[in-house]
Design a protein around this motif. Sequence first.
Motif, short mmCIF file in Angstrom:
data_model
loop_
_atom_site.label_atom_id
_atom_site.label_comp_id
_atom_site.label_asym_id
_atom_site.label_seq_id
_atom_site.Cartn_x
_atom_site.Cartn_y
_atom_site.Cartn_z
N UNK A 229 0.83 -1.21 0.00
CA UNK A 229 0.00 0.00 0.00
C UNK A 229 0.86 1.25 0.00
N UNK A 230 1.98 1.19 0.71
CA UNK A 230 2.88 2.35 0.77
C UNK A 230 3.63 2.54 -0.56
N UNK A 231 4.06 1.43 -1.15
CA UNK A 231 4.75 1.49 -2.44
C UNK A 231 3.86 2.16 -3.49
N UNK A 232 2.57 1.84 -3.46
CA UNK A 232 1.63 2.37 -4.46
C UNK A 232 0.82 3.56 -3.94
N UNK A 233 1.26 4.15 -2.85
CA UNK A 233 0.50 5.23 -2.21
C UNK A 233 0.49 6.51 -3.05
N UNK A 234 -0.60 7.28 -2.93
CA UNK A 234 -0.65 8.58 -3.59
C UNK A 234 0.04 9.65 -2.72
N UNK A 235 0.39 9.24 -1.49
CA UNK A 235 1.08 10.13 -0.57
C UNK A 235 2.60 9.97 -0.78
N UNK A 236 3.22 11.05 -1.22
CA UNK A 236 4.65 11.01 -1.60
C UNK A 236 5.54 10.60 -0.42
N UNK A 237 5.20 11.04 0.79
CA UNK A 237 6.02 10.71 1.97
C UNK A 237 5.99 9.20 2.24
N UNK A 294 -4.87 -8.52 -5.82
CA UNK A 294 -4.20 -7.29 -6.27
C UNK A 294 -4.76 -6.06 -5.56
N UNK A 295 -6.06 -6.03 -5.43
CA UNK A 295 -6.71 -4.88 -4.80
C UNK A 295 -6.26 -4.70 -3.35
N UNK A 296 -6.01 -5.82 -2.69
CA UNK A 296 -5.63 -5.76 -1.28
C UNK A 296 -4.12 -5.85 -1.07
N UNK A 297 -3.35 -5.88 -2.18
CA UNK A 297 -1.90 -6.10 -2.07
C UNK A 297 -1.58 -7.38 -1.31
N UNK A 298 -2.38 -8.41 -1.55
CA UNK A 298 -2.14 -9.69 -0.89
C UNK A 298 -1.78 -10.74 -1.94
N UNK A 299 -1.46 -11.94 -1.47
CA UNK A 299 -1.16 -13.05 -2.37
C UNK A 299 -2.44 -13.85 -2.62
N UNK A 300 -2.64 -14.29 -3.88
CA UNK A 300 -3.80 -15.13 -4.13
C UNK A 300 -3.69 -16.43 -3.32
N UNK A 301 -4.79 -16.92 -2.82
CA UNK A 301 -4.76 -18.17 -2.06
C UNK A 301 -4.68 -19.34 -3.05
#
Length: 344
Positions: A229-237, A294-301
Amino acid sequence: MPDSFKPLILCSVLTLTSVLLATPALAEGEVNIYSARKEDLIKPLLDDFSKQAGVTVNLVTGKEEALLQRLQSEGVNTPADLMLTTDAGRLAAAREVGVLQAVKSETLAARIPAAYRDPDGYWYGLSVRARPIIYARERVKPAELSTYDDLADPKWKGKVCVRSSDSVYNQSLVAGMISHHGEAKTEAWAKGLVANFARPPKGGDRDQIKAVAAGECDVTLANTYYLGGMVNSSDEAEKQAAAKVAVFWPDAKTAGVHVNISGAGVTANARNRDNAIKLLEFMAADAAQRWYAETNNEYPVNPAIAPSATLKAWGEFKADTLNVAKLGELNPAAVRLMDRAGWK
Ligand code: FE
């Protein structure tokens, strides 16, 4: 009539009314979900299911514990057919208090590996989250890292940030360690880890990652989707903080990386049981698995589906093959152990 009779009669009239009102809906083809996952994380998936299966989906979202309590207090009158939540520990607790029922489905058994579902079918994993070590790129070399065990070594004194023992994620991690190493060894480990804390536990997983990026500590434990989520965040910080850390997959030569699931179970009093099972099977199928993970940044089960590009960039890892139901079973022992170890 005496006043004392009135509330009782009023109660039974209300119960009867709710049953009568609910009955016609049975023929309409619907399924009612209580979800601890936010609406935008599942709604498009539910819309797809609705279109494909011709089933109306009603969604109630809320906090994990509140939804579980609601299911318990509603009992046989609950409108919920399916409970969707995160962490095997929570799903096991839901089974324990009797709000779920056993479901057998060859489709689910084929799509979901045995380690990611309840052995008796009370709940099924729908996505996998891993809890690796996250370290500061500038101050730690991957060669210095090896296992969860090693984080208790005095060489990490004052360098470990981790969230509190209230977090079910840490409770599940400790439960997994108890299963592999026994209580005595795990307790010694927890004490060593606590002795290495850079600060008293505070904040969530994301805050630990930010503390590592800010130089408050060098290593932490965090679920991968927070970093995703942080890698793809819209927040630059947040993006910049994510760039300062890296993932290390511990225990590659031993038990493997601690993993957990998000998942769902059919409720004990489901009125739309067949539709609930149909929806579970839909969520375990290829297209839904890809989207949901993908939506949750998780691994498919479902092992047939590749993870997203963000997750692939961290490399492959060996996941712990322990059945995640064990994490729920050992949760009380884990909570007591962390308390004894002084893990706040
Ligand atoms: Fe989380």
